[in-house]
Design an enzyme around this catalytic site. Structure first.
Site, PDB file in Angstrom:
ATOM      1  N   CYS A 157      -2.166  34.392  77.755  1.00  0.00           N
ATOM      2  CA  CYS A 157      -3.029  35.572  77.770  1.00  0.00           C
ATOM      3  C   CYS A 157      -3.370  35.968  79.197  1.00  0.00           C
ATOM      4  O   CYS A 157      -4.025  36.974  79.414  1.00  0.00           O
ATOM      5  CB  CYS A 157      -4.285  35.316  76.960  1.00  0.00           C
ATOM      6  N   GLU A 165       0.847  44.506  74.326  1.00  0.00           N
ATOM      7  CA  GLU A 165       1.015  43.117  74.770  1.00  0.00           C
ATOM      8  C   GLU A 165       2.367  42.632  74.248  1.00  0.00           C
ATOM      9  O   GLU A 165       2.618  42.694  73.047  1.00  0.00           O
ATOM     10  CB  GLU A 165      -0.109  42.236  74.195  1.00  0.00           C
ATOM     11  N   PHE A 195      -1.384  29.915  68.934  1.00  0.00           N
ATOM     12  CA  PHE A 195      -0.251  28.975  69.040  1.00  0.00           C
ATOM     13  C   PHE A 195       0.072  28.574  70.470  1.00  0.00           C
ATOM     14  O   PHE A 195       0.804  27.624  70.696  1.00  0.00           O
ATOM     15  CB  PHE A 195       1.013  29.598  68.401  1.00  0.00           C
ATOM     16  N   SER A 227      -4.884  37.060  68.821  1.00  0.00           N
ATOM     17  CA  SER A 227      -4.585  38.453  69.153  1.00  0.00           C
ATOM     18  C   SER A 227      -5.812  39.336  68.908  1.00  0.00           C
ATOM     19  O   SER A 227      -6.677  38.995  68.091  1.00  0.00           O
ATOM     20  CB  SER A 227      -3.412  38.923  68.291  1.00  0.00           C
ATOM     21  N   GLU A 231      -1.267  27.346  62.598  1.00  0.00           N
ATOM     22  CA  GLU A 231      -0.314  26.749  61.651  1.00  0.00           C
ATOM     23  C   GLU A 231       1.077  26.613  62.268  1.00  0.00           C
ATOM     24  O   GLU A 231       1.922  25.876  61.755  1.00  0.00           O
ATOM     25  CB  GLU A 231      -0.269  27.570  60.345  1.00  0.00           C
TER      26      GLU A 231
HETATM   27  P1  NAD Z   1      -2.890  35.305  66.078  1.00  0.00           P
HETATM   28  O1  NAD Z   1      -3.989  36.309  66.186  1.00  0.00           O
HETATM   29  O2  NAD Z   1      -1.691  35.663  65.286  1.00  0.00           O
HETATM   30  O3  NAD Z   1      -3.447  33.944  65.413  1.00  0.00           O
HETATM   31  C1  NAD Z   1      -4.603  33.313  65.894  1.00  0.00           C
HETATM   32  C2  NAD Z   1      -5.252  32.543  64.753  1.00  0.00           C
HETATM   33  O4  NAD Z   1      -5.645  33.467  63.725  1.00  0.00           O
HETATM   34  C3  NAD Z   1      -4.331  31.524  64.101  1.00  0.00           C
HETATM   35  O5  NAD Z   1      -5.067  30.335  63.879  1.00  0.00           O
HETATM   36  C4  NAD Z   1      -3.899  32.183  62.787  1.00  0.00           C
HETATM   37  O6  NAD Z   1      -3.771  31.232  61.747  1.00  0.00           O
HETATM   38  C5  NAD Z   1      -5.048  33.123  62.472  1.00  0.00           C
HETATM   39  N1  NAD Z   1      -4.602  34.401  61.862  1.00  0.00           N
HETATM   40  C6  NAD Z   1      -3.443  35.062  62.090  1.00  0.00           C
HETATM   41  N2  NAD Z   1      -3.420  36.213  61.402  1.00  0.00           N
HETATM   42  C7  NAD Z   1      -4.588  36.297  60.720  1.00  0.00           C
HETATM   43  C8  NAD Z   1      -5.171  37.260  59.840  1.00  0.00           C
HETATM   44  N3  NAD Z   1      -4.532  38.380  59.517  1.00  0.00           N
HETATM   45  N4  NAD Z   1      -6.400  37.023  59.342  1.00  0.00           N
HETATM   46  C9  NAD Z   1      -7.073  35.903  59.662  1.00  0.00           C
HETATM   47  N5  NAD Z   1      -6.569  34.957  60.496  1.00  0.00           N
HETATM   48  C10 NAD Z   1      -5.349  35.134  61.018  1.00  0.00           C
HETATM   49  O7  NAD Z   1      -2.515  34.876  67.574  1.00  0.00           O
HETATM   50  P2  NAD Z   1      -1.311  33.946  68.027  1.00  0.00           P
HETATM   51  O8  NAD Z   1      -0.044  34.700  67.831  1.00  0.00           O
HETATM   52  O9  NAD Z   1      -1.440  32.590  67.467  1.00  0.00           O
HETATM   53  O10 NAD Z   1      -1.632  33.835  69.600  1.00  0.00           O
HETATM   54  C11 NAD Z   1      -1.218  34.780  70.544  1.00  0.00           C
HETATM   55  C12 NAD Z   1      -2.333  35.755  70.847  1.00  0.00           C
HETATM   56  O11 NAD Z   1      -3.489  35.033  71.291  1.00  0.00           O
HETATM   57  C13 NAD Z   1      -2.001  36.709  71.982  1.00  0.00           C
HETATM   58  O12 NAD Z   1      -2.479  37.980  71.653  1.00  0.00           O
HETATM   59  C14 NAD Z   1      -2.760  36.137  73.165  1.00  0.00           C
HETATM   60  O13 NAD Z   1      -3.090  37.077  74.173  1.00  0.00           O
HETATM   61  C15 NAD Z   1      -3.980  35.611  72.502  1.00  0.00           C
HETATM   62  N6  NAD Z   1      -4.637  34.582  73.301  1.00  0.00           N
HETATM   63  C16 NAD Z   1      -5.786  34.909  73.922  1.00  0.00           C
HETATM   64  C17 NAD Z   1      -6.420  33.988  74.721  1.00  0.00           C
HETATM   65  C18 NAD Z   1      -7.688  34.343  75.424  1.00  0.00           C
HETATM   66  O14 NAD Z   1      -8.266  33.471  76.031  1.00  0.00           O
HETATM   67  N7  NAD Z   1      -8.141  35.576  75.355  1.00  0.00           N
HETATM   68  C19 NAD Z   1      -5.891  32.698  74.862  1.00  0.00           C
HETATM   69  C20 NAD Z   1      -4.719  32.384  74.195  1.00  0.00           C
HETATM   70  C21 NAD Z   1      -4.090  33.341  73.406  1.00  0.00           C
END
Ligand code: NAD
Length: 478
Positions: A280, A379, A148, A225, A175
Site C-alpha cells: 500500500c 490502484e 493478503f 482495499s 483467506e
Molecule cells: P481486500 O479488501 O480484498 O481484503 C481484505 C480483507 O477483507 C480480507 O481479510 C478479506 O477476507 C476481507 N474481504 C474481502 N472482500 C470482502 C467483502 N466484500 N466483504 C467483507 N470482507 C471482505 O484486500 P486484499 O486484496 O487482501 O489486500 C490488498 C488491499 O489492501 C490493497 O488495496 C492495499 O492497498 C490494501 N492495504 C492497505 C494497507 C494500509 O495500511 N492502508 C496495508 C496493506 C494493504
C-alpha cells in the site's frame, strides 16, 4: 491439510463446510485448505474473549506484557521459519519477507512498553481540595481483519497493543495467506496468555460480516482495499462499534530536477517493484518536474531491466509473483487498458522470460501517462509504474491532491524549501522526503487520509492506546 481455528486456547475444527485452497503463488502448489468460517466460529471466539476479558483486565499491565516478552523471543527464534512461510504463501522474496517479520517484532517490542504508554493524566486541586484524574480502561473484545500482502506483519499492528491494554482479541487472517498467522498462533500458545485472550478464526467475507455484526465485539481494526474498508467502517459504526479501517492507495512520487538522481532512481525502483508492487506504500505514479523527465525515464528503464523475476524462495530473485491467478488477470487487464488509452508502454512485463508456472508478471513502465487514464486513477497493486511530466511542484501537488486516495507520497529533492512545501501541502498522511517507502513505524501512528482511511484513530503508536481504551475521568474530594 484443513486448517483449524484457535479459540479459547485450543485448536478447534471449523464448522464451516466451505473452504478454499491456499496456493504457493510461485509454483501453484496447494499448501493447505482454509475453511471459510462464519457466524458460529466468530460467535465462539467472541464468547471466549468475553469470558477471558474479566480476569484479563484485572491482571496488572506489568503482568499482561509478560506473554509479549515471550512472543518477542519466540518470534526472534522462529524468524527464518516465519519469513519462509510468508514467501511460500505470499510470494515476496525471502529478504522482503524477513523485513516484514522484523517490523512485526518491533510492534511487540513497543507494546511491551504499555505500562508507560497506557498511563493516564492527573491534576491536583482542580477546585479547592478536589483532584481529578483520567484513567485508561480496556473495553472488551476487539477484532482485526487482515489483507493478503503482509501476513506476518499486519495482525501485529493491532493485537499486541489491544491485549496489553487488557482487551481480548480475534484475528481474522486473509483467506489467501492464513499460514503465517497460524504459525504466529502456534507461538502464541506457548506464551502464557490465558485461554480466550487471543483467538484466530479463518475465513473471508462471511467471517467479516459476522465480526462487524456481533454484539459482543466492541471494535474492529481493518486493513484492505478501500471499497471493503468503507463497507466495514459503515457497518461497524452502524452497530455502535469503534472502527479504524485502513484502505487502498495510489502513491505519487515527485522528482525535482535538483534531486540526487542515482539515489532517487534506485529508491523509486525499489519502492515500485519491491513485493511485486503489492504494497500500500508502493510508488505508482512518478511526477517529473521541469526538465528531468528523460533522465528519470531512462534511469528507471535501465534499472528495471535488471530486475530478476522468479520464485522468491530462491537466491538472487528480486521480484516474486502476484498473489493469485485472478489478481494477475486484473493487473494484465489494467496494463492493456493503459495501452488502449494511449499511454506509452516502454517496458512490457507481459513479454519475456517468465516461469511457466506461477502468477508472474514482469516490471512494466508506462510513459506519457495523463491523470484521466485508468492506470493513473486505479490502484493496480502490481509491478506497473507510470511517469507523467509536470511543469512545477505546484502542478505535481495539484495532480496528487486531485486523487481521492492519499496513503503515501514522496518527494525527491535537495531543496529544503521544496521539501517543506511538499510536506506541508500534500494530502497523504505518510509523506516521504527522499524516501521511497514512507513505512509504518511501530512507535508512531499509521494510516492514510481521504479515501485511504475510514475512522479517526490510526494504527499502532500512541494512537493505539486511544483506540483500544476508554478514558474515565475520576473527580474526588476527601
Ligand atoms: P481486500 O479488501 O480484498 O481484503 C481484505 C480483507 O477483507 C480480507 O481479510 C478479506 O477476507 C476481507 N474481504 C474481502 N472482500 C470482502 C467483502 N466484500 N466483504 C467483507 N470482507 C471482505 O484486500 P486484499 O486484496 O487482501 O489486500 C490488498 C488491499 O489492501 C490493497 O488495496 C492495499 O492497498 C490494501 N492495504 C492497505 C494497507 C494500509 O495500511 N492502508 C496495508 C496493506 C494493504
Amino acid at each position: 491439510m484443513r486448517l483449524d481455528n484457535y479459540i479459547n486456547g485450543q485448536w478447534t475444527k471449523a464448522e464451516a463446510a466451505a473452504s478454499l485452497d491456499v496456493l504457493n503463488p510461485a509454483t501453484e502448489e496447494v499448501l493447505a485448505e482454509v475453511p471459510l468460517c462464519g457466524d458460529a466460529e466468530i460467535d465462539a471466539a467472541a464468547r471466549a474473549g468475553q469470558v477471558a476479558f474479566d480476569g484479563w483486565r484485572r491482571t496488572p499491565v506489568v503482568d499482561r506484557v509478560q506473554p509479549l516478552y515471550e512472543l518477542k523471543q519466540l518470534m526472534e527464534r522462529h524468524a527464518k521459519e516465519l519469513a519462509a512461510t510468508v514467501t511460500r504463501e505470499n510470494g515476496k522474496n525471502l529478504e522482503e519477507a524477513m523485513g516484514s517479520v522484523r517490523r512485526g517484532i518491533q510492534m511487540v517490542e513497543v507494546a511491551i512498553g504499555s505500562p508507560s504508554l497506557m498511563m493516564g493524566q492527573a491534576l491536583e486541586d482542580v477546585a479547592r481540595g478536589v483532584d481529578c484524574m483520567s484513567l485508561r480502561q480496556p473495553l472488551g473484545v476487539f477484532a482485526c481483519i487482515a489483507p493478503f500482502n503482509f501476513p506476518a506483519m499486519v495482525p501485529l499492528w493491532f493485537f499486541p497493543f489491544a491485549v496489553a491494554c487488557g482487551n481480548s482479541f480475534i484475528v481474522k487472517p486473509s483467506e489467501q495467506v492464513p499460514l503465517s498467522t497460524k504459525l504466529i498462533f502456534e507461538l502464541i500458545q506457548d506464551c502464557g496468555f490465558p485461554p480466550g485472550v487471543l483467538n484466530m478464526v479463518h475465513g473471508g467475507r462471511e467471517a467479516v460480516e459476522a465480526i462487524v455484526t456481533h454484539p459482543i465485539i466492541k471494535g474492529v481494526s481493518f486493513v484492505g482495499s478501500s471499497p471493503v474498508a468503507e463497507i466495514v467502517y459503515r457497518s461497524s459504526a452502524q452497530q455502535g462499534k469503534r472502527v479504524q479501517a485502513l484502505g487502498g492507495a495510489k502513491n505519487f512520487i515527485v522528482v525535482m530536477p535538483d534531486a540526487d538522481m542515482d539515489y532517487t532512481l534506485d529508491a523509486i525502483t525499489a519502492s515500485a517493484f519491491g513485493c511485486c508492487g503489492e504494497r500500500c506504500l508502493a510508488a505508482s505514479v512518478v511526477l517529473t518536474v521541469g526538465d528531468c523527465h528523460d533522465e528519470v525515464r531512462d534511469g528507471l528503464l535501465a534499472r528495471m531491466k535488471k530486475i530478476t523475476v522468479g520464485d522468491g524462495s530462491q537466491p538472487g530473485i528480486d521480484m516474486g509473483p502476484l498473489i493469485s491467478a485472478a489478481h494477475k488477470q486484473r493487473v494484465l487487464g489494467l496494463i492493456q487498458k493503459g495501452v488502449d488509452e494511449g499511454a506509452k508502454l516502454i517496458l512490457d512485463g507481459r513479454d519475456g522470460d517468465l516461469p511457466a508456472k506461477g502468477f508472474f508478471v514482469g516490471p512494466c513502465l508506462f510513459d506519457e501517462v495523463t491523470p484521466e487514464m485508468t492506470i493513473a486513477r486505479e490502484e493496480i497493486f502490481g509491478p506497473v509504474l507510470s511517469i507523467s511530466r509536470v511543469k512545477d511542484l505546484d502542478e505535481a501537488l495539484t495532480v496528487a491532491k486531485r486523487h481521492p486516495l492519499a496513503n503515501a507520497s514522496s518527494i525527491f529533492t535537495t531543496s529544503g524549501k521544496a521539501a517543506r512545501t511538499f510536506q506541508y501541502e500534500v494530502d497523504a498522511s505518510m509523506a516521504g522526503v527522499n524516501i521511497g517507502v514512507a513505512a509504518p513505524m511501530a512507535f508512531f501512528g499509521f494510516g492514510g487520509a481521504k479515501g485511504s482511511f475510514f475512522g479517526d484513530l490510526k494504527a499502532h503508536g500512541r494512537e493505539a492506546y486511544d483506540f483500544y481504551t476508554d478514558r474515565k475521568v475520576v473527580i474526588s474530594r476527601w
